[in-house]
Design a protein around this motif. Structure first.
Motif, mmCIF file in Angstrom:
data_model
loop_
_atom_site.group_PDB
_atom_site.id
_atom_site.type_symbol
_atom_site.label_atom_id
_atom_site.label_comp_id
_atom_site.label_asym_id
_atom_site.label_seq_id
_atom_site.Cartn_x
_atom_site.Cartn_y
_atom_site.Cartn_z
ATOM 1 N N SER A 23 0.843 -1.193 0.000
ATOM 2 C CA SER A 23 0.000 0.000 0.000
ATOM 3 C C SER A 23 0.884 1.251 0.000
ATOM 4 O O SER A 23 2.010 1.222 0.507
ATOM 5 C CB SER A 23 -0.885 -0.020 1.251
ATOM 6 O OG SER A 23 -1.962 0.860 1.101
ATOM 7 N N ALA A 24 0.342 2.323 -0.554
ATOM 8 C CA ALA A 24 1.118 3.563 -0.643
ATOM 9 C C ALA A 24 1.729 3.935 0.705
ATOM 10 O O ALA A 24 1.058 3.921 1.733
ATOM 11 C CB ALA A 24 0.220 4.701 -1.124
ATOM 12 N N GLY A 26 4.278 6.965 2.109
ATOM 13 C CA GLY A 26 5.094 8.173 1.892
ATOM 14 C C GLY A 26 6.515 7.886 2.333
ATOM 15 O O GLY A 26 6.761 7.512 3.482
ATOM 16 N N LEU A 59 2.467 8.820 -1.639
ATOM 17 C CA LEU A 59 1.726 9.923 -2.251
ATOM 18 C C LEU A 59 2.666 10.871 -2.986
ATOM 19 O O LEU A 59 3.685 11.280 -2.443
ATOM 20 C CB LEU A 59 0.855 10.640 -1.221
ATOM 21 C CG LEU A 59 1.435 11.492 -0.103
ATOM 22 C CD1 LEU A 59 0.324 11.922 0.853
ATOM 23 C CD2 LEU A 59 2.521 10.810 0.669
ATOM 24 N N GLN A 100 0.992 6.700 -6.711
ATOM 25 C CA GLN A 100 -0.182 7.299 -6.071
ATOM 26 C C GLN A 100 -0.140 8.808 -6.280
ATOM 27 O O GLN A 100 0.798 9.481 -5.835
ATOM 28 C CB GLN A 100 -0.229 6.988 -4.580
ATOM 29 C CG GLN A 100 -1.530 7.503 -3.961
ATOM 30 C CD GLN A 100 -1.618 7.305 -2.468
ATOM 31 O OE1 GLN A 100 -0.747 7.763 -1.729
ATOM 32 N NE2 GLN A 100 -2.658 6.642 -2.012
ATOM 33 N N HIS A 164 -5.368 9.354 -4.976
ATOM 34 C CA HIS A 164 -5.540 9.306 -3.520
ATOM 35 C C HIS A 164 -6.843 10.015 -3.153
ATOM 36 O O HIS A 164 -6.923 11.237 -3.189
ATOM 37 C CB HIS A 164 -4.349 9.983 -2.848
ATOM 38 C CG HIS A 164 -4.197 9.641 -1.384
ATOM 39 N ND1 HIS A 164 -5.181 9.034 -0.646
ATOM 40 C CD2 HIS A 164 -3.149 9.797 -0.535
ATOM 41 C CE1 HIS A 164 -4.749 8.853 0.598
ATOM 42 N NE2 HIS A 164 -3.512 9.296 0.689
ATOM 43 N N LYS A 217 -7.852 5.035 -4.140
ATOM 44 C CA LYS A 217 -7.899 4.616 -2.730
ATOM 45 C C LYS A 217 -8.930 5.509 -2.065
ATOM 46 O O LYS A 217 -8.898 6.739 -2.225
ATOM 47 C CB LYS A 217 -6.530 4.796 -2.078
ATOM 48 C CG LYS A 217 -6.445 4.275 -0.637
ATOM 49 C CD LYS A 217 -4.984 4.260 -0.181
ATOM 50 C CE LYS A 217 -4.789 3.666 1.188
ATOM 51 N NZ LYS A 217 -3.359 3.589 1.569
ATOM 52 N N MET A 263 -3.913 4.119 9.930
ATOM 53 C CA MET A 263 -2.911 3.168 10.424
ATOM 54 C C MET A 263 -3.133 2.988 11.935
ATOM 55 O O MET A 263 -2.572 3.715 12.747
ATOM 56 C CB MET A 263 -1.480 3.623 10.078
ATOM 57 C CG MET A 263 -0.989 4.956 10.557
ATOM 58 S SD MET A 263 -1.934 6.390 9.977
ATOM 59 C CE MET A 263 -1.440 6.539 8.278
ATOM 60 N N GLY A 296 -4.152 -3.223 8.738
ATOM 61 C CA GLY A 296 -3.869 -4.096 9.870
ATOM 62 C C GLY A 296 -3.531 -5.541 9.566
ATOM 63 O O GLY A 296 -3.469 -6.347 10.492
ATOM 64 N N CYS A 318 1.162 -1.898 4.501
ATOM 65 C CA CYS A 318 2.136 -0.803 4.522
ATOM 66 C C CYS A 318 3.202 -1.082 5.573
ATOM 67 O O CYS A 318 4.351 -1.398 5.262
ATOM 68 C CB CYS A 318 1.402 0.506 4.816
ATOM 69 S SG CYS A 318 2.430 1.850 5.378
ATOM 70 N N ARG A 319 2.818 -1.005 6.845
ATOM 71 C CA ARG A 319 3.813 -1.075 7.918
ATOM 72 C C ARG A 319 4.591 -2.388 7.965
ATOM 73 O O ARG A 319 5.815 -2.370 8.198
ATOM 74 C CB ARG A 319 3.130 -0.768 9.263
ATOM 75 C CG ARG A 319 2.668 0.679 9.359
ATOM 76 C CD ARG A 319 1.758 0.922 10.535
ATOM 77 N NE ARG A 319 0.476 0.248 10.367
ATOM 78 C CZ ARG A 319 -0.499 0.260 11.275
ATOM 79 N NH1 ARG A 319 -0.318 0.915 12.415
ATOM 80 N NH2 ARG A 319 -1.638 -0.361 11.035
HETATM 81 C C1 LIG Z 1 4.709 5.705 7.402
HETATM 82 C C2 LIG Z 1 3.389 5.641 6.677
HETATM 83 C C3 LIG Z 1 3.230 6.336 5.487
HETATM 84 C C4 LIG Z 1 2.008 6.252 4.800
HETATM 85 N N1 LIG Z 1 1.879 6.907 3.614
HETATM 86 C C5 LIG Z 1 0.727 6.774 2.900
HETATM 87 C C6 LIG Z 1 0.604 7.362 1.607
HETATM 88 O O1 LIG Z 1 1.540 7.966 1.081
HETATM 89 N N2 LIG Z 1 -0.584 7.210 0.971
HETATM 90 C C7 LIG Z 1 -1.620 6.494 1.505
HETATM 91 O O2 LIG Z 1 -2.668 6.355 0.869
HETATM 92 N N3 LIG Z 1 -1.513 5.912 2.710
HETATM 93 C C8 LIG Z 1 -0.377 6.028 3.403
HETATM 94 N N4 LIG Z 1 -0.258 5.394 4.605
HETATM 95 C C9 LIG Z 1 -1.340 4.511 5.058
HETATM 96 C C10 LIG Z 1 -1.070 3.093 4.585
HETATM 97 O O3 LIG Z 1 -1.027 2.985 3.170
HETATM 98 C C11 LIG Z 1 -2.152 2.101 5.076
HETATM 99 O O4 LIG Z 1 -3.397 2.503 4.525
HETATM 100 C C12 LIG Z 1 -2.238 2.055 6.597
HETATM 101 O O5 LIG Z 1 -0.959 2.142 7.191
HETATM 102 C C13 LIG Z 1 -2.878 0.748 7.064
HETATM 103 O O6 LIG Z 1 -2.159 -0.366 6.576
HETATM 104 P P1 LIG Z 1 -1.120 -1.207 7.476
HETATM 105 O O7 LIG Z 1 -1.868 -1.648 8.709
HETATM 106 O O8 LIG Z 1 -0.734 -2.364 6.600
HETATM 107 O O9 LIG Z 1 0.020 -0.330 7.832
HETATM 108 C C14 LIG Z 1 0.948 5.476 5.324
HETATM 109 C C15 LIG Z 1 1.119 4.807 6.539
HETATM 110 C C16 LIG Z 1 2.319 4.879 7.210
HETATM 111 C C17 LIG Z 1 2.479 4.118 8.503
#
Ligand SMILES: Cc1cc2nc3c(=O)[nH]c(=O)nc-3n(C[C@H](O)[C@H](O)[C@H](O)COP(=O)(O)O)c2cc1C
Length: 360
Positions: A23-24, A26, A59, A100, A164, A217, A263, A296, A318-319
């Protein structure tokens, strides 16, 4: 339903090796003008070595002048060359990559000369700037900027773009009644609140052609006590996005000041995982286009359960990939313990998004 996590599929027009998406995220690894750096490329090629089906970049700003932060930009042609280096490096490793596209709107840091836009000039405590209400003329410009950004993405070799529309950025705020108090055709009913996104989509299509994958998204809810985007409306919005022709929707939720962050912290048990699943399942049943679910995921068993027992086409994380870029290698090798990520959200760092456990 017979779907498997590790099988090749066509995900919204992109051939991918499995149903797991990054997932996106940053990166904060571009230079101070938003150009691609070697560090950024290395981060993405490391992710490619981890066998992830599809990478979605962090993003990337389509509108000139909004920020001076080290996030990537695609707001003029000078960015194409560096972005092409990035996509070439990913493709050499047989990876797939979608960029994104964002307009930060009022969720912006870094440029004191920029007056952020929002649908109705309603402020947000996350930003030190007071936003100004965007005019219809300015909306037209933003719509064009998305089309131009997407065309640059195509020229730079991306496999597709993701608009986005989530998490409180500019488009997300059009969907949110608290921020969107307009009385014109861009405010009021959900049909009006999605209008700017549909116009941007049409602009992207007209510039990039019918075959270029265009994803979005979106939030299924802002989880705000009052005035947030509700599930009822987001379900309608998702239908409108699918009808318009979007190739895939990634389902997320939450804004910074809501009851739930996108997140969420403290994902400890399998019950805490996949926290947008119930909503994603309904949207996936409603629509024929592929739905990607984020939020999650940490355990292969939960991912397998979602893939095999719902209409959801792919899951994204993402994480867990910040902590372990090669998580999927481990799982494919039979070491199926869940992700080592502890959902502490300390990965956000102005010197580059990294896991605190991996910092030297
Ligand atoms: C460090 C960080 C940067 C993120 N950057 C973006 C982003 O650029 N664009 C976006 O849509 N979501 C962003 N998110 C949200 C994640 O894409 C994701 O939707 C959210 O963390 C839940 O997924 P996870 O539980 O797998 O981390 C970011 C999250 C984190 C922790």
């Amino acid at each position: 339903m017979g779907k498997k996590v590790f099988e090749k599929i066509n995900l919204g027009g992109i051939e991918v090796n499995n149903r797991i998406v990054r997932s996106a995220t940053g990166e904060l690894m571009a230079d101070s003008n938003g150009y691609v750096t070697d560090r950024l490329i290395k981060m993405y090629t490391d992710l490619c070595d981890g066998d992830i089906g599809l990478l979605i970049t962090g993003l990337t700003e389509v509108v000139e002048g909004t920020l001076t932060y080290t996030l990537m930009k695609i707001s003029d042609d000078s960015y194409i060359e560096g972005l092409k280096r990035l996509t070439d490096a990913v493709h050499e490793k047989n990876g797939k990559i979608v960029v994104q596209l964002v307009h930060h709107g009022a969720q912006v840091k870094g440029n004191p000369d920029y007056t952020p836009y929002s649908p109705s000039g309603v402020g947000d405590e996350e930003s030190s700037f007071k936003p100004k209400e965007i005019t219809k003329e300015e909306i037209k410009k933003v719509v064009e900027d998305f089309g131009d950004g997407a065309l640059r993405a195509k020229k730079a070799g991306f496999d597709g773009v993701q608009i986005h529309g989530a998490h409180g950025y500019f488009f997300s705020r059009f969907l949110t009644p608290y921020y969107n108090r307009r009385n014109d055709e861009y405010g009021g009913s959900i049909e009006n609140r999605v209008r700017i996104i549909l116009e941007a989509y049409e602009n992207v299509r007209s510039k990039c052609g019918e075959d270029f994958p265009v994803f979005i998204k979106m939030n299924i809810s802002d989880f705000l006590e009052k005035g947030g985007l509700t599930f009822e409306d987001s379900r309608k919005a998702a239908k409108l996005f699918a009808q318009a022709g979007f190739d895939s929707i990634e389902i997320s939720g939450g804004i910074r000041r809501g009851d739930h962050l996108p997140m969420r912290p403290k994902i400890k048990t399998v019950e805490d995982e996949a926290y947008h699943r119930d909503y994603g399942e309904i949207i996936a049943k409603d629509l024929d286009i592929p739905i990607i679910l984020v939020g999650g995921f940490k355990s292969l068993e939960v991912i397998e359960d979602v893939i095999s027992n719902t209409d959801i086409e792919a899951v994204s994380m993402c994480r867990p990939f910040i902590r372990e870029p090669r998580l999927l290698n481990r799982w494919l090798d039979g070491q199926t313990e869940k992700s080592k990520c502890i959902s502490c959200n300390q990965c956000f760092s102005p010197t580059g998004t990294t896991c605190i456990f991996n910092r030297k």
